[in-house]
Design an enzyme around this catalytic site. Sequence first.
Site, PDB file in Angstrom:
ATOM      1  CB  SER A   1      15.115  13.512   3.142  1.00 20.36           C
ATOM      2  OG  SER A   1      15.497  12.385   3.893  1.00 20.36           O
TER       3      SER A   1
HETATM    4  N1  SAM Z   1      12.821  11.149   8.349  1.00 21.83           N
HETATM    5  C1  SAM Z   1      13.836  12.022   8.809  1.00 21.83           C
HETATM    6  C2  SAM Z   1      13.436  13.466   8.802  1.00 21.83           C
HETATM    7  O1  SAM Z   1      12.304  13.764   8.382  1.00 21.83           O
HETATM    8  O2  SAM Z   1      14.248  14.280   9.235  1.00 21.83           O
HETATM    9  C3  SAM Z   1      15.153  11.838   8.084  1.00 21.83           C
HETATM   10  C4  SAM Z   1      15.816  10.624   8.502  1.00 21.83           C
HETATM   11  S1  SAM Z   1      17.538  10.498   8.252  1.00 21.83           S
HETATM   12  C5  SAM Z   1      17.704  10.556   6.512  1.00 21.83           C
HETATM   13  C6  SAM Z   1      17.679   8.778   8.668  1.00 21.83           C
HETATM   14  C7  SAM Z   1      17.497   8.476  10.119  1.00 21.83           C
HETATM   15  O3  SAM Z   1      17.424   7.065  10.293  1.00 21.83           O
HETATM   16  C8  SAM Z   1      18.634   8.936  11.005  1.00 21.83           C
HETATM   17  O4  SAM Z   1      18.156   9.814  11.984  1.00 21.83           O
HETATM   18  C9  SAM Z   1      19.190   7.655  11.615  1.00 21.83           C
HETATM   19  O5  SAM Z   1      19.645   7.804  12.938  1.00 21.83           O
HETATM   20  C10 SAM Z   1      17.991   6.754  11.535  1.00 21.83           C
HETATM   21  N2  SAM Z   1      18.254   5.311  11.571  1.00 21.83           N
HETATM   22  C11 SAM Z   1      19.244   4.599  10.980  1.00 21.83           C
HETATM   23  N3  SAM Z   1      19.101   3.285  11.257  1.00 21.83           N
HETATM   24  C12 SAM Z   1      17.990   3.164  12.027  1.00 21.83           C
HETATM   25  C13 SAM Z   1      17.314   2.071  12.636  1.00 21.83           C
HETATM   26  N4  SAM Z   1      17.709   0.800  12.498  1.00 21.83           N
HETATM   27  N5  SAM Z   1      16.218   2.321  13.369  1.00 21.83           N
HETATM   28  C14 SAM Z   1      15.766   3.594  13.534  1.00 21.83           C
HETATM   29  N6  SAM Z   1      16.372   4.673  12.994  1.00 21.83           N
HETATM   30  C15 SAM Z   1      17.453   4.450  12.236  1.00 21.83           C
END
Ligand code: SAM
Length: 215
Positions: free
Chosen positions: A65
Amino acid sequence: MEEVEDWKERCQRMVEEQLIPRGIINRRVISAFLRVPRHRFVPSEFINSAYADYPLPIGEEQTISQPYIVALMTQVLDLREREKVLEIGTGSGYQAAILAEMNCCVYSIERSRVLAKRAEEVLKQLGYTVKIKVGDGTRGWKEFSPFSKIVVTASAPYVPPSLLTQLEEGGLMVIPVGNKVVQTLTLIRKEKNRVKTESLCGCRFVPLIGEEGWK
Ligand code: SAM
């Protein structure tokens, strides 16, 4: 691993130009942002844009993000030392590193095994202790619940009931809620018999995919 010699200056500029003017004033949040080398969490082809004012691809169709959004989500959680924090969506591991830098006990769930492994390695190399699990974060992490704070870094169609159950009384959760294109960054406070909701701003996150998220 490629290094960015002047990362501390770039990081300082990021804080001064992107965070403080937009209202990130919590000293502990600012000092965490100044200490975490963001360039270590992005793929090498984007290393020169690591401190820029936008999200970046991290592979697996996911993103790290925008710095301001990470800072805002961190600031609104009003974090105390040693607090137990659950993050849903480890992604690159950057948000988890910020939380760990603030001396929180961090638990993070990621559905992509590839990203979880990569994040785990970087966090370890940088000396951060974060407990990471591969799985569906919409169901939370019951074994270690309740959590005093929860940060969801992918967008949900509604607040996952399991996460609300695993949030401590008086706890806070920050989560983007909306459709797959635009969402509202929402702050939730769990109080005795009710849940208070505050809309913070519009945002755009990748979808939260899981049993209590997008199918
Ligand atoms: N917090 C992260 C960082 O600091 O880089 C950014 C996260 S990215 C915007 C969103 C993440 O959520 C992705 O890596 C995606 O694979 C994960 N995601 C989506 N659905 C999910 C779920 N049900 N459980 C865990 N992770 C999930």
